[in-house]
Design an enzyme around this catalytic site. Structure first.
Site, PDB file in Angstrom:
ATOM      1  N   GLU A   1       7.184   2.028   0.663  1.00  0.00           N
ATOM      2  CA  GLU A   1       7.018   0.629   1.035  1.00  0.00           C
ATOM      3  C   GLU A   1       7.900  -0.248   0.144  1.00  0.00           C
ATOM      4  O   GLU A   1       8.398   0.184  -0.910  1.00  0.00           O
ATOM      5  CB  GLU A   1       5.532   0.245   0.873  1.00  0.00           C
ATOM      6  CG  GLU A   1       5.163  -1.193   1.192  1.00  0.00           C
ATOM      7  CD  GLU A   1       5.474  -1.590   2.625  1.00  0.00           C
ATOM      8  OE1 GLU A   1       6.663  -1.919   2.886  1.00  0.00           O
ATOM      9  OE2 GLU A   1       4.562  -1.593   3.464  1.00  0.00           O
TER      10      GLU A   1
ATOM     11  N   HIS B   1       0.642   5.165   7.653  1.00  0.00           N
ATOM     12  CA  HIS B   1      -0.468   5.888   7.031  1.00  0.00           C
ATOM     13  C   HIS B   1      -1.828   5.337   7.433  1.00  0.00           C
ATOM     14  O   HIS B   1      -1.946   4.193   7.897  1.00  0.00           O
ATOM     15  CB  HIS B   1      -0.328   5.831   5.503  1.00  0.00           C
ATOM     16  CG  HIS B   1      -0.396   4.422   4.959  1.00  0.00           C
ATOM     17  ND1 HIS B   1      -1.576   3.738   4.770  1.00  0.00           N
ATOM     18  CD2 HIS B   1       0.583   3.570   4.584  1.00  0.00           C
ATOM     19  CE1 HIS B   1      -1.330   2.540   4.298  1.00  0.00           C
ATOM     20  NE2 HIS B   1      -0.022   2.401   4.178  1.00  0.00           N
TER      21      HIS B   1
END
Length: 211
Positions: free
Chosen positions: A86, A13
């Site tokens: 994550e 990202h």
């Protein structure tokens, strides 16, 4: 092309304000910064001519926002997937490395020595379980999209887990795999057990002020 395989365009990202401040994010849901949005737009221009069959992203907004920008030229929906999140960093989320050294010196030393199976204080998973989660899910996507290419947008930890698995690398050495914001990686998968890394941490699409 890739009749028996699947090409995965794997993206970390864009930047967040916590990235800028070097704070551990984990599952904390932080949005892209203005700079992160511009990074995603630059990558979108690079990928706009690529043939992409589907777009998948972690359900955390920094990855979703990046994926939504990348998906626009392809007129594809973004499929939000918690499996691509994550690593959960527990009590370390929101802290800088210096703050972690001050507050958790022994735990941090143990984690850096053997991160794969050392639980972060307050975390719901280890790096090993995160890697198993991510690799298992991407294997499902690969089998679903044999003969085509897909876009997967996630985070630094999952990217390293996927690359380490492809290279049959010890994930305890994950710190050797640099992964910058809005970086493009390409993995080609040929089931059942062959994966080829063809591009890693490429940010040539970013102008100097965004790199």
């Amino acid at each position: 092309m890739l009749e028996n395989g699947c090409r995965v365009y794997l993206v970390r990202h864009g930047e967040t304000l916590w990235n800028k401040d070097r704070r551990f994010q984990g599952h904390t849901d932080i949005a892209l910064s203005e700079r992160g949005v511009e990074q995603a737009r630059a990558l979108s221009r690079r990928l706009q001519e690529f043939k992409i069959a589907a777009v998948y992203a972690s359900d955390l907004q920094r990855a979703l926002q990046t994926a939504e920008i990348l998906a626009v030229p392809h007129e594809l929906p973004v499929q939000a997937c918690p499996e691509l999140r994550e690593l959960h960093f527990g009590h370390w989320e929101g802290l800088t490395f210096n703050q972690m050294q001050e507050g958790y010196p022994a735990e941090l030393k143990a984690w850096w020595k053997s991160p794969l199976d050392t639980a972060v204080p307050g975390s719901r998973e280890t790096m090993r379980s995160m890697a198993e989660r991510v690799n298992s899910f991407v294997s499902q996507l690969v089998n679903r999209h044999l003969g085509s290419s897909i876009l997967v947008v996630c985070h630094g930890g999952p990217v390293r887990a996927l690359v380490a698995a492809a290279l049959q690398m010890d994930l305890n050495q994950h710190w050797r795999l640099r992964q910058d914001n809005a970086a493009l990686n390409i993995l080609e998968y040929y089931p059942p057990d062959k994966a080829i890394l063809t591009l890693f941490n490429d940010r040539s699409h970013l102008p100097q002020e965004l790199a």
